[in-house]
Design a protein around this motif. Structure first.
Motif, PDB file in Angstrom:
ATOM      1  N   LEU A 271      39.074  40.019  34.295  1.00  0.00           N
ATOM      2  CA  LEU A 271      40.318  39.245  34.377  1.00  0.00           C
ATOM      3  C   LEU A 271      41.297  39.886  35.361  1.00  0.00           C
ATOM      4  O   LEU A 271      41.884  39.195  36.204  1.00  0.00           O
ATOM      5  CB  LEU A 271      40.969  39.142  32.996  1.00  0.00           C
ATOM      6  N   ALA A 272      41.468  41.213  35.272  1.00  0.00           N
ATOM      7  CA  ALA A 272      42.385  41.910  36.178  1.00  0.00           C
ATOM      8  C   ALA A 272      41.928  41.770  37.626  1.00  0.00           C
ATOM      9  O   ALA A 272      42.744  41.548  38.537  1.00  0.00           O
ATOM     10  CB  ALA A 272      42.481  43.387  35.793  1.00  0.00           C
ATOM     11  N   LEU A 273      40.616  41.880  37.842  1.00  0.00           N
ATOM     12  CA  LEU A 273      40.070  41.745  39.195  1.00  0.00           C
ATOM     13  C   LEU A 273      40.288  40.328  39.723  1.00  0.00           C
ATOM     14  O   LEU A 273      40.611  40.132  40.903  1.00  0.00           O
ATOM     15  CB  LEU A 273      38.581  42.087  39.182  1.00  0.00           C
ATOM     16  N   ALA A 274      40.142  39.338  38.844  1.00  0.00           N
ATOM     17  CA  ALA A 274      40.347  37.942  39.239  1.00  0.00           C
ATOM     18  C   ALA A 274      41.810  37.679  39.591  1.00  0.00           C
ATOM     19  O   ALA A 274      42.118  36.964  40.554  1.00  0.00           O
ATOM     20  CB  ALA A 274      39.899  37.010  38.116  1.00  0.00           C
ATOM     21  N   LEU A 275      42.726  38.262  38.830  1.00  0.00           N
ATOM     22  CA  LEU A 275      44.153  38.072  39.096  1.00  0.00           C
ATOM     23  C   LEU A 275      44.558  38.707  40.433  1.00  0.00           C
ATOM     24  O   LEU A 275      45.340  38.124  41.197  1.00  0.00           O
ATOM     25  CB  LEU A 275      44.988  38.667  37.957  1.00  0.00           C
ATOM     26  N   SER A 276      44.044  39.905  40.699  1.00  0.00           N
ATOM     27  CA  SER A 276      44.380  40.543  41.977  1.00  0.00           C
ATOM     28  C   SER A 276      43.729  39.792  43.136  1.00  0.00           C
ATOM     29  O   SER A 276      44.300  39.700  44.228  1.00  0.00           O
ATOM     30  CB  SER A 276      43.960  42.016  41.977  1.00  0.00           C
ATOM     31  N   CYS A 277      42.551  39.224  42.910  1.00  0.00           N
ATOM     32  CA  CYS A 277      41.894  38.387  43.920  1.00  0.00           C
ATOM     33  C   CYS A 277      42.756  37.164  44.230  1.00  0.00           C
ATOM     34  O   CYS A 277      42.921  36.778  45.392  1.00  0.00           O
ATOM     35  CB  CYS A 277      40.515  37.958  43.428  1.00  0.00           C
TER      36      CYS A 277
END
Length: 380
Positions: A271-277
């Motif tokens: 989720l964190a990686l998706a948000l930063s993406c």
């Protein structure tokens, strides 16, 4: 105590960056010295992690002792910057050695934490990586509160607290109850760890995260300056805002660590990686807003999520590596991850010199996308 020690010792990382202007003026360096000295410490860290991984240093020897000796070496090399007879070559050498010593501090600190925690490791590493973020930003804070003419105090202060951090570690943190020392050297161990499919997924998630992280941090002042140039009526305090945007990542690490206790480490990291993406993709369009509050809030959010997944990936790496190879696994993943940061920074810097287009920041989304795919395809 581990968190405090990590904070103290990682303050060495960007100590010279905080007083870079003073170094250029004092030693008569070219303006390009800024990039060269920054690259020197990164290359030192990369080579250090490679050597530590191949030699299995953190698994064969007491990690607390390794941490201490590296803290002493790093603090000494950092303090020697204040000598009046330096040239670019000697400064590069000292920064390289400081980076090399950090290979025995940052990943070894995570190894020590993993030796104490099986359950709740994600939360523990959340605080630990949060300490890294604050430690790297701390010299900038020192520079802001110390008289500009006394720049040497910034160097001496960071070296002093690094010595304190190393001393605290060796006195108060014995080998953890879950430590399983390697009995002999396995040269192929740093390759062997990638045979595990779950480990590979965690590692590639981390690599995708690193593609974005340090390049974003490096470009934060440029993002702020670009916005100010596009909106002439808006004046931003770029140094202070840069510090806040980077430092808030420490809070993000802690928040993500607590969330992971309820939703799982892998899901939270994804989720964190998706948000930063998503931030990478939205970034070019946010320059259009005339609201400086909205623009700063966006960058603060990006700074919050861009590092939030880092301790979670380290947790997944530690959990999916053989117990006797945890230190080596964490170290080699750091080595590859930081190598990727140099490629990403150089690529975006080159593109930035060729064009003023704001869409270049979408390049940062490549890493997170690859990382997300690796995590989704990983076995349950």
């Amino acid at each position: 105590m581990i968190v405090i020690s990590q904070f103290c010792c990682t303050s060495l990382w960007f100590a010279s960056n905080a007083i870079m202007g003073d170094l250029v003026e004092t030693f008569g360096l070219a303006l390009t010295a800024t990039g060269v000295l920054t690259a020197a410490i990164q290359f030192g860290f990369i080579l250090g992690t490679l050597v530590f991984a191949v030699m299995m240093i953190a698994d064969r020897f007491s990690p607390s002792k390794v941490f201490y000796f590296c803290a002493v070496i790093g603090a000494t090399c950092n303090a020697l910057i204040v000598w009046h007879g330096h040239g670019l070559a000697s400064l590069m050498f000292l920064r390289f050695l400081t980076g090399f010593s950090l290979a025995g501090i940052y990943p070894v600190g995570m190894k020590i934490a993993s030796d104490y925690y099986q359950e709740g490791l994600g939360k523990s590493l959340g605080f630990l990586v949060g300490a890294l973020v604050l430690g790297t930003a701390f010299p900038h804070l020192l520079k802001g509160i110390i008289d500009p003419s006394l720049w040497k105090l910034v160097i001496l202060a960071t070296s002093s607290i690094a010595l304190i951090g190393g001393t605290l570690m060796i006195i108060y943190i014995p080998d953890g109850p879950y430590r399983l020392p390697a009995k002999q050297l396995e040269i192929s161990a740093f390759i062997k760890v990638f045979h595990n499919q779950k480990f590979r997924a965690a590692a590639f998630g981390y690599f995708g995260h690193m593609w974005e992280l340090y390049t974003f941090w490096a470009f934060v002042p440029i993002l702020l300056k670009t916005y100010s140039q596009l909106h002439a009526n808006i004046v931003l305090d770029i140094p202070t805002l840069s510090f806040l945007i980077i430092a808030i990542g420490g809070v993000g690490c802690v928040i993500a660590a607590y969330i992971s206790r309820y939703f799982g480490v892998k899901k939270t990291a994804t989720l964190a990686l998706a948000l930063s993406c998503l931030c990478c993709i939205v970034c070019p369009f946010i320059f259009m807003t005339t609201s400086e509050i909205l623009f700063i809030a966006f960058l603060m959010f990006w700074g919050l999520v861009v590092i939030a997944d880092s301790p979670l990936f380290s947790t997944l790496v530690a959990h999916n590596a053989e117990p006797k190879l945890k230190g080596t696994a964490l170290t080699i993943v750091n080595c590859i991850g930081y190598s990727i940061t140099i490629i990403s920074i150089l690529l975006l810097t080159s593109i930035h010199q060729l064009t003023n287009s704001k869409f270049i920041y979408m390049v940062l989304a490549i890493g997170p996308i690859i990382g997300i795919i690796a995590l989704i395809r990983a076995p349950k």
